[in-house]
Design an enzyme around this catalytic site. Sequence first.
Site, PDB file in Angstrom:
ATOM      1  N   HIS A   1       0.753  -1.169  -0.220  1.00  0.00           N
ATOM      2  CA  HIS A   1      -0.186  -0.147   0.207  1.00  0.00           C
ATOM      3  C   HIS A   1       1.404   1.369   0.339  1.00  0.00           C
ATOM      4  O   HIS A   1       0.260   2.268  -0.437  1.00  0.00           O
ATOM      5  CB  HIS A   1      -0.847   0.036   1.531  1.00  0.00           C
ATOM      6  CG  HIS A   1      -2.015  -0.887   1.007  1.00  0.00           C
ATOM      7  ND1 HIS A   1      -2.884  -1.120   0.103  1.00  0.00           N
ATOM      8  CD2 HIS A   1      -2.280  -1.635   2.373  1.00  0.00           C
ATOM      9  CE1 HIS A   1      -3.537  -2.298   0.642  1.00  0.00           C
ATOM     10  NE2 HIS A   1      -3.324  -2.634   1.509  1.00  0.00           N
TER      11      HIS A   1
ATOM     12  N   HIS B   1      -6.333  -7.514  -0.782  1.00  0.00           N
ATOM     13  CA  HIS B   1      -6.103  -5.707  -0.800  1.00  0.00           C
ATOM     14  C   HIS B   1      -5.579  -5.403  -2.191  1.00  0.00           C
ATOM     15  O   HIS B   1      -4.219  -6.197  -1.981  1.00  0.00           O
ATOM     16  CB  HIS B   1      -5.693  -4.844   0.537  1.00  0.00           C
ATOM     17  CG  HIS B   1      -6.567  -5.317   2.160  1.00  0.00           C
ATOM     18  ND1 HIS B   1      -5.977  -6.317   2.378  1.00  0.00           N
ATOM     19  CD2 HIS B   1      -7.422  -4.664   2.107  1.00  0.00           C
ATOM     20  CE1 HIS B   1      -6.894  -5.965   3.667  1.00  0.00           C
ATOM     21  NE2 HIS B   1      -7.713  -5.455   3.535  1.00  0.00           N
TER      22      HIS B   1
ATOM     23  N   ASP C   1      -2.606 -10.857  -2.108  1.00  0.00           N
ATOM     24  CA  ASP C   1      -2.793 -10.335  -0.841  1.00  0.00           C
ATOM     25  C   ASP C   1      -4.478  -9.760  -1.709  1.00  0.00           C
ATOM     26  O   ASP C   1      -4.872  -9.411  -2.449  1.00  0.00           O
ATOM     27  CB  ASP C   1      -1.988  -9.315  -0.951  1.00  0.00           C
ATOM     28  CG  ASP C   1      -2.757  -8.983   0.620  1.00  0.00           C
ATOM     29  OD1 ASP C   1      -1.629  -8.926   1.619  1.00  0.00           O
ATOM     30  OD2 ASP C   1      -4.274  -8.037   0.519  1.00  0.00           O
TER      31      ASP C   1
ATOM     32  N   ASP D   1      -4.655 -13.115   3.822  1.00  0.00           N
ATOM     33  CA  ASP D   1      -5.153 -12.432   4.158  1.00  0.00           C
ATOM     34  C   ASP D   1      -7.106 -12.198   3.062  1.00  0.00           C
ATOM     35  O   ASP D   1      -7.506 -12.561   3.704  1.00  0.00           O
ATOM     36  CB  ASP D   1      -5.662 -11.408   4.329  1.00  0.00           C
ATOM     37  CG  ASP D   1      -4.238 -10.210   3.272  1.00  0.00           C
ATOM     38  OD1 ASP D   1      -3.912 -10.144   2.468  1.00  0.00           O
ATOM     39  OD2 ASP D   1      -4.522  -9.316   3.824  1.00  0.00           O
TER      40      ASP D   1
HETATM   41 ZN   LIG Z   1      -4.028  -7.908   2.762  1.00  0.00          ZN
END
Ligand SMILES: [Zn+2]
Length: 309
Positions: free
Chosen positions: A125, A164, A162, A246
Site C-alpha cells: 500500500h 487488498h 493479497d 488475508d
Molecule cells: Zn491485505
Amino acid sequence: MTTILYSHPACIEHDPGPYHPERPDRLRAIMAALDGEAFTALDRREAPRADAAQLALVHPASHVERILGAVPTEGLVHIDPDTAMSPGSGEAALRAAGAVIAAVDAVIAGEAENAFCAVRPPGHHAEPMRAMGFCLFNSVAVGAEHARRAHGLGRVAVVDFDVHHGNGTQAFFADDPDLLYASTHQYPLYPGTGAREETGVANNLVNAPLPPGAGSDAFRAAIADRILPALDAFAPELILVSAGFDAHADDPLAGLELETGDYAWVTERLMEVAAARCGGRLVSSLEGGYDLDALAASAAVHVGTLMTS
Ligand SMILES: [Zn+2]
C-alpha cells in the site's frame, strides 16, 4: 538449489500497538511454522538493511527522511488511522526492503531459483510519497526497481494475491511499460483502487477484482484466465510476488474465502511461468494475513511449494 528464506529479528520489533491486526505475532507464527522438519533445506539468511539510495529508487529521499525522522523513541506515532510506528519500526522497514533487495541479488546471482522474505511491515500500500495501510516503504517495488537499475533487467513483474489491492505498487508501475503489476483482490475493499478498467500505460496493470465471498474457484479462474496469460505474454525476466494471505477464509479482515491449498496452487502456477520465462527466478515477500493459524499454514504451503523447484 533450494529456496532462500530471508528474515530478521528486527521485523518483530515493529509494533503498531495493542489490538492492531498487523502484529508481531504474525511473524512469530510464520517462523514457527517454517521451523519444522519439512523446512530444514531452507537456506536461512539474515536480511540486510536497505540503504537510502535503494529506497530512493521508489521513494523520494525527502519522504524517506520524513518517515524515518518520525520514528518515535517511545510510544507510537500515527501516520494515518491504520498505520503507526513504534521505536522499532524504522529498523524493521529497512530490513523488510533490504530482504527483498538481497533476495533479488541472490536469485539473479543464481544462488537459488527463488526466495521468500518473511518480513514486516508489509509494503504494497505504500505509494512513492505516502505511507499508508500498515505499510511504510514498498519493499516489492524497491526490489523490482533494484533488479532493473542494479542488474540491468529489462522487464520485471509483480503478482499480488493479497486480498487488498496494492495501490502503492500500482502507483509506481502504472506509467512504465516495462513493469507489470497483476493483482487479484476483493473489490470493493480497502484501499478502493484495483478496478478492472485500471490498465496502466500499456496494459501493464492487470487487475482482477473479485466480489466478497468469491471462493477458490473464482480465484483460480481469475489467476488462470487473466493473470497468467498476461504474465506469460509480458515475458518477465524476474517475477516478484506480493504474498498476502488475508484472502484465506479464516481471515478477519476480508471475505474472499480461499482455502490453504489455494496458496500451493497459485504458487505452482507462478513457478511454471517463472520456469518458462525467466529460469525460475521468483522472489516472494510477505504482505498481509491476520489469522495466525491460517497465516502460518498458508505461508508454510507457499514456501513448501517454492522448495519443490
Ligand atoms: Zn491485505
